[in-house]
Design a protein around this motif. Structure first.
Motif, short mmCIF file in Angstrom:
data_model
loop_
_atom_site.label_atom_id
_atom_site.label_comp_id
_atom_site.label_asym_id
_atom_site.label_seq_id
_atom_site.Cartn_x
_atom_site.Cartn_y
_atom_site.Cartn_z
N MET A 1 -12.78 10.55 -12.26
CA MET A 1 -12.66 10.57 -10.30
C MET A 1 -12.82 9.25 -10.07
O MET A 1 -13.00 8.57 -10.22
CB MET A 1 -13.75 11.55 -10.25
N ARG A 2 -11.30 9.26 -9.05
CA ARG A 2 -11.76 8.27 -7.91
C ARG A 2 -12.60 8.63 -6.82
O ARG A 2 -12.47 9.20 -6.17
CB ARG A 2 -10.50 8.58 -7.54
N ASP A 3 -13.72 7.14 -6.78
CA ASP A 3 -14.91 7.24 -5.45
C ASP A 3 -14.07 7.12 -4.38
O ASP A 3 -14.46 7.87 -2.98
CB ASP A 3 -15.77 7.21 -5.88
N LEU A 4 -13.37 6.13 -4.18
CA LEU A 4 -12.49 5.32 -2.63
C LEU A 4 -10.91 5.40 -3.24
O LEU A 4 -10.30 4.41 -3.64
CB LEU A 4 -13.31 3.53 -2.92
N ALA A 5 -10.71 5.53 -1.53
CA ALA A 5 -9.24 5.28 -1.91
C ALA A 5 -8.85 4.34 -0.68
O ALA A 5 -9.63 5.46 -0.02
CB ALA A 5 -8.29 6.87 -1.30
N VAL A 6 -7.93 3.95 -0.69
CA VAL A 6 -7.95 2.62 0.66
C VAL A 6 -6.51 2.97 0.51
O VAL A 6 -5.38 2.22 0.30
CB VAL A 6 -8.15 0.94 0.64
N GLU A 7 -6.11 2.84 2.49
CA GLU A 7 -4.90 3.38 2.64
C GLU A 7 -5.02 2.04 4.09
O GLU A 7 -5.45 2.17 4.97
CB GLU A 7 -4.33 4.56 3.62
N VAL A 8 -3.82 1.10 3.75
CA VAL A 8 -3.32 -0.32 4.94
C VAL A 8 -2.31 0.70 5.38
O VAL A 8 -1.55 1.04 5.13
CB VAL A 8 -3.08 -1.59 4.74
N LEU A 9 -2.26 1.08 6.96
CA LEU A 9 -1.19 1.41 7.52
C LEU A 9 -0.69 0.45 7.99
O LEU A 9 -0.89 -0.95 8.61
CB LEU A 9 -1.96 2.15 8.70
N VAL A 31 -13.84 10.72 -2.93
CA VAL A 31 -15.71 11.19 -1.73
C VAL A 31 -14.73 10.30 -0.63
O VAL A 31 -15.44 10.47 0.17
CB VAL A 31 -16.91 10.37 -2.45
N LEU A 32 -14.42 9.46 -0.88
CA LEU A 32 -14.57 8.70 0.69
C LEU A 32 -13.52 8.19 1.03
O LEU A 32 -12.30 6.86 -0.22
CB LEU A 32 -15.47 6.90 0.42
N VAL A 33 -12.80 8.17 1.75
CA VAL A 33 -11.21 7.72 2.30
C VAL A 33 -11.02 6.16 3.62
O VAL A 33 -11.94 6.67 4.74
CB VAL A 33 -10.67 8.45 2.91
N TRP A 34 -10.74 5.60 3.37
CA TRP A 34 -10.42 4.43 4.36
C TRP A 34 -9.30 4.34 4.82
O TRP A 34 -8.57 3.40 3.92
CB TRP A 34 -11.59 2.69 3.70
N LEU A 35 -9.32 4.54 6.10
CA LEU A 35 -7.58 4.11 6.89
C LEU A 35 -7.67 2.34 7.51
O LEU A 35 -8.33 2.58 8.31
CB LEU A 35 -7.37 5.69 7.54
N ILE A 36 -6.93 1.90 7.39
CA ILE A 36 -7.35 0.57 8.13
C ILE A 36 -6.02 0.31 8.61
O ILE A 36 -4.92 1.08 8.09
CB ILE A 36 -7.12 -0.78 6.44
N ASP A 37 -6.34 -0.02 10.10
CA ASP A 37 -4.77 0.01 10.77
C ASP A 37 -4.76 -0.81 11.26
O ASP A 37 -5.58 -2.05 12.83
CB ASP A 37 -5.05 0.79 12.21
N PRO A 38 -4.12 -2.35 10.56
CA PRO A 38 -4.19 -3.78 10.59
C PRO A 38 -3.15 -3.99 12.70
O PRO A 38 -4.35 -4.83 13.14
CB PRO A 38 -3.07 -4.42 10.10
N ARG A 39 -3.09 -3.21 13.47
CA ARG A 39 -2.21 -3.29 14.04
C ARG A 39 -3.09 -2.67 15.87
O ARG A 39 -3.27 -3.67 16.42
CB ARG A 39 -1.06 -2.79 14.82
#
Length: 101
Positions: A1-9, A31-39
């Motif tokens: 199982m993957r616990d964390l997903a990170v997407e850099v927009l 379980v946890l998703v981070w959507l990171i928006d650098p702009r």
């Protein structure tokens, strides 16, 4: 199982696309998703069964139950690494999140 997903927009990501991706991550038992928006200098944090939380540049990213004890100033995640690859903003992985000293 993957616990964390990170997407850099990137510039081409749409809200509909990211909504679909978050749903797909949860369907895959993430379980946890981070959507990171650098702009926008912000991140949207999604936890299964909870409302999303907006994290701004002057706040911290925390790993919660997925990464106990992981807390990093979000601004450090927006810092471009000081190396030749990072100098090219089109390079994949040119943004680094510095943890610790």
């Amino acid at each position: 199982m993957r616990d964390l997903a990170v997407e850099v927009l990137g510039e081409t990501n749409t809200k509909a696309e990211m909504t679909r991706k978050v749903r797909e991550y949860f369907e895959a038992d993430v379980v946890l998703v981070w959507l990171i928006d650098p702009r926008k200098h912000s991140a949207r944090i999604f936890s299964r069964g909870e409302k999303s939380v907006l994290v701004r540049e002057d706040q911290v990213l925390a790993g919660g139950a997925v990464l106990p004890g992981f807390v990093v100033p979000f601004a450090s995640c927006l810092t471009v690494a000081d190396d030749p690859v990072a100098a090219d903003r089109s390079a994949v992985g040119s943004r680094r999140c510095y943890v610790g000293d």
